[in-house]
Every structure is written in structure tokens, then in C-alpha cells.
Design an enzyme around this catalytic site. Structure first.
Site, PDB file in Angstrom:
ATOM      1  N   CYS B  86       0.831  -1.207   0.000  1.00  0.00           N
ATOM      2  CA  CYS B  86       0.000   0.000   0.000  1.00  0.00           C
ATOM      3  C   CYS B  86       0.872   1.266   0.000  1.00  0.00           C
ATOM      4  CB  CYS B  86      -0.956  -0.056   1.183  1.00  0.00           C
ATOM      5  SG  CYS B  86      -2.349   1.061   1.036  1.00  0.00           S
ATOM      6  N   HIS B 194      -3.562  -5.667   0.946  1.00  0.00           N
ATOM      7  CA  HIS B 194      -2.869  -5.929   2.212  1.00  0.00           C
ATOM      8  C   HIS B 194      -2.802  -7.424   2.542  1.00  0.00           C
ATOM      9  CE1 HIS B 194      -2.437  -1.819   3.855  1.00  0.00           C
ATOM     10  NE2 HIS B 194      -3.471  -1.565   3.090  1.00  0.00           N
ATOM     11  N   GLU B 196      -0.969  -8.842   4.737  1.00  0.00           N
ATOM     12  CA  GLU B 196      -0.788  -9.067   6.190  1.00  0.00           C
ATOM     13  C   GLU B 196      -2.116  -9.071   6.936  1.00  0.00           C
ATOM     14  OE1 GLU B 196      -0.596  -6.235   4.730  1.00  0.00           O
ATOM     15  OE2 GLU B 196      -0.955  -4.550   6.078  1.00  0.00           O
TER      16      GLU B 196
END
Lengths: 79, 217
Positions: B86, B194, B196
Site C-alpha cells: 500500500c 494488504h 498481512e
């Protein structure tokens, strides 16, 4: 010494913000608007003792390294 | 494997990355402050999501000039793995580690959603635990994810198989539906979604795990 720096999007880059501003202007009744593109204006104060030539060199470097992203933007300046 | 996660002023996904690596993958992770300049002994560095420097001037522009980035650049030249997520992706393009730039979404809106991605290249260092054309879902949360590159640059990305992830339904106007690209050498990845945030079922999915597992393999 005041340097005026103008950052504009390259013609090949779409500007959705400009398009939205254009629509709003049209909605306000400005029927002659053909296109709007939004850019940035930056004022840089340089030391007055600097020679104009040196100032130009420095500003150019500033534009290349930080003020503009030359992948998407053009820049010009006025001392 | 030894990991470093960089915190710039305004980063806000740094602890998510640290949590995933430490708690789920039991990796050796250290947090790196943006003023630090020591990456010795690390195998991989993550530039996390967030709003570094309040997105002043252009997204990622100020962070790209931070002391840490000089080190990250030389770390990558030596073959170290660099993952930009990002805002991290935006920093990578601004610093020149990845080509192109990230522009405002064509909708002009901040988009917070879960999107479907297709793995366009599953042979890369970051994707070898996925399969080609595998459909995965990952969250996005950005206002400036509209990837731009000129047609010459795009052809190069396509020819060299540097496009690793594509959106199946383009949310932001990205050229060629690009969600993530790697550099020519293949050791630097930037992506807007994302991974994660999808490493545990309890948090909505596990499709991000394979990205970290690929890096570890």
C-alpha cells in the site's frame, strides 16, 4: 529571492480531479469550459545572495528530486 | 529468516506485519525506525501501509527521501527482499525502486473493500506458493492506488512477467488491472492490497499467507 514553481500533470496522464472540477463548473453554468486540469503551485524562498544562474540550477534539482514526480508530472519555474 | 519492518512517521500497518511474522510464522522480526540506517544481517525488509508524512506533496514522496530509504535501496541492490504494501508500494515507486507511479483512484474516493486478485505470475520470489491464475481475496484501503505507467513501460512489465497480481474487477483505474508488480531482478515487490491482513481465518481469510511463505521458501 522568490521562486514560483508550477507542477502540472503530463498530458498523457488522466486527471479525474480535473474532470470533476470541470463537471462542477458546468453545473454552475459555465458552459464554455472545455477541459480542466489541476496542478500545484509552490513558492520557494531562496537566499537573496544567490546568483540567478545558481538559483536556477538548484531549483531544477529540487524539482527533479522531490517537488515533481517526472514519471507523471512536468514542472516549470519562474524566478 | 530475519525481517525488518520500517516505521515512518504516519505508518499504521507496521504492527500488523510484525504480528503476522512473529506470532503466526515465528520469524525473527525487528522494528526499524525511519531514521535508522542499519540493515545488516536482514534478509527482508517490509515498507508497511499507512500515511507516511501525511501524504504531503505526493503519496510516498517524503518517505522516499527519508534516511532509511537510502539503505533500503542499497539493500535491494545487494539482492535483499523488499516488500512494499500500500503506502509502501507508493514509496517504492517514488524512490525509483519500482517503475511507474500511483495516482488518485479514478473514483476520487478512498476505497475500503475486499477485492479479488488473480496471480498473474506464480514463479516469482513472492508468489511461488500460489498457482498461476489462482484467484485470491485481499483487502484494499487506499485513495491513491491507480497505477500508472506509460505504454512503453507497461510493455516491459508485461514482457518480463513483472506483473504478479491483477484485480479481477478493477477498483481504482489501474493500468492493465495492475495490483502488484516486482522489479526486473525480482527481489522488490510493491502491491496495493494488504496480504498481512488476511493471514488468519479469524480475521477474514488466509490468502495472504502464501505471499510470506513464498518469501521464506
Amino acid at each position: 529571492m522568490l521562486v514560483k514553481v508550477y507542477i502540472t500533470l503530463k498530458p498523457s496522464v488522466l486527471d479525474p480531479q480535473g474532470k470533476t472540477v470541470q463537471k462542477s463548473l458546468e453545473n454552475l453554468g459555465f458552459k464554455d469550459v472545455k477541459d480542466v486540469r489541476v496542478g500545484k503551485y509552490i513558492e520557494v524562498q531562496l537566499s537573496d545572495t544567490l546568483k540567478k544562474e545558481e538559483a536556477q540550477k538548484q531549483i531544477q534539482k529540487m524539482c527533479e528530486r522531490l517537488l515533481a514526480n517526472t514519471v507523471i508530472e512536468n514542472y516549470s519555474f519562474h524566478i | 529468516m530475519k525481517w525488518g519492518v520500517v516505521t515512518f512517521p504516519g505508518s499504521n500497518c507496521d504492527h500488523d506485519c510484525i504480528y503476522v511474522l512473529k506470532e503466526l510464522f515465528h520469524q525473527d522480526v525487528q522494528s526499524l525506525w525511519y531514521k535508522e540506517t542499519n540493515l545488516k544481517g536482514l534478509d527482508a525488509v517490509i515498507l508497511p501501509g499507512g500515511f507516511s508524512y501525511g501524504d504531503y506533496l505526493r503519496v510516498g514522496a517524503m518517505a522516499a527521501q527519508a534516511p532509511m530509504m537510502k539503505e533500503v535501496i542499497s539493500f535491494s541492490k545487494k539482492g535483499g527482499l523488499v516488500l512494499g504494501i500500500c503506502n509502501g508500494f507508493q514509496i517504492l515507486t517514488e524512490s525509483g525502486l519500482l517503475p511507474g507511479a500511483l495516482l488518485r483512484n479514478t473514483s476520487l474516493k478512498f476505497m475500503c473493500d475486499t477485492v479479488e486478485l488473480s496471480v498473474s505470475n506464480a514463479n516469482a520470489k513472492f508468489t511461488n506458493r500460489y498457482t498461476k491464475n489462482q484467484k485470491i481475496s485481499m483487502p484494499i484501503a487506499h485513495a491513491d492506488g491507480n497505477y500508472f505507467i506509460d505504454s512503453e513501460g507497461l510493455k516491459k512489465l508485461q514482457d518480463q512477467d513483472q506483473i504478479l497480481f491483477r484485480y479481477t474487477q478493477n477498483p481504482n483505474g489501474s493500468v492493465d488491472d495492475i495490483a502488484g508488480i516486482c522489479n526486473e531482478a525480482g527481489n522488490v515487490l510493491g502491491l496495493m492490497p494488504h496480504p498481512e491482513r488476511v493471514c488468519e481465518d479469524v480475521l477474514g481469510g488466509e490468502d495472504g499467507r502464501a505471499l510470506f511463505e513464498s518469501m521464506m521458501s
